[in-house]
Design a protein around this motif. Sequence first.
Motif: not given
Length: 345
Positions: A17-18, A62-63, A67-71, A89-92
């Motif tokens: 869960l992110i 930033w986001q 997000l890439l780092w966490v994923l 940028p969530t969808i991309l």
Amino acid sequence: MQYHAISFAKEGFTVDLIGYPGSLPLKEIVENPHIHIYYLLPLPNIEDKLPRLPYYLIKTLWQTSNLLWVLFHKQLSSYILIQNPPAIPTILVCLFYSKIANAQFIIDWHNYAYTLMALGINNNHLLIKLAKAIEIYFGSKADHNLCVSQGMKEDLLKLGIHAKVLYDRPANEFYPISLIEKHEFLLKLSEKYDIFKGSKENSTVFTECIENEIQLSGKRPGFIISSTSWTEDEDFSILINALQEYENAIIQDACNLPNLICVITGKGPLKEFYTAIIKLRNWKHIAIITPWLENEDYPKILASADLGICLHTSSSGLDLPMKIIDMFGCELPVFSYNFKCVFTF
């Protein structure tokens, strides 16, 4: 999204869960060994220091990196489910991740991000047009799409996105409670908020104990409740003006009306704006409090109230207010803004 995580864990999935830190997650999530929580880093508060375009660019970068780092620093997943909005940028980012990790990409459409942006910017602004193009084009690349109302399904179809309607329903903790349970909960609440205190020992402003039996007080006030994220798509001036008319009716003795206690729960950017307006009213027969309740207490206060209020209008007009579903679970009658998707689910 917390309910999604719990449902998947019950089906035997291991769930990552992110999200952003803030309120504590549900107890059922924290204690579940099959659910792992990963927190994103909030953007520093620089919105007021930069023009709109540079701010959005910095925020997106930033986001994206966060997000890439966490994923990619957690175990790779077979499925990735996002709730939209937010879209950029969530969808991309999540579409990119799904291609690299060979994961199924699923979007749960609750609203459109570009319509939310348009609340603060002219609808014809280049940013809005760009945001809509990105959201719809990349959103159409998902492997599966879910949505919360028939109206949204039909609108998505016009945009070339085929979605299945999965209606929200109240979680198990939203159910009616007995008068004794209400009394015990209100006693607990009165320890923190004097407005709920009764005039006698072991009593509240709504309930009292007479000969070891819990009863409703004869001259109790009305108890109404609303929950909100204090954003532009909920106009609380409607409720404030209605309460002013109610106050006037009591003063004029036009009807035999009880006093009112109004509880508005939630956090959000416009909370201070509306609480300042409320303080200026100086009502004699109406009291408003804006507490922040623990997850375990929110269903109980819904089940203890006389009436629920929903002022959700939605930037798109196509989503379904979850707060109404929760109130239905507690069998709490609801007054709702004239919002068509409430009546088409």
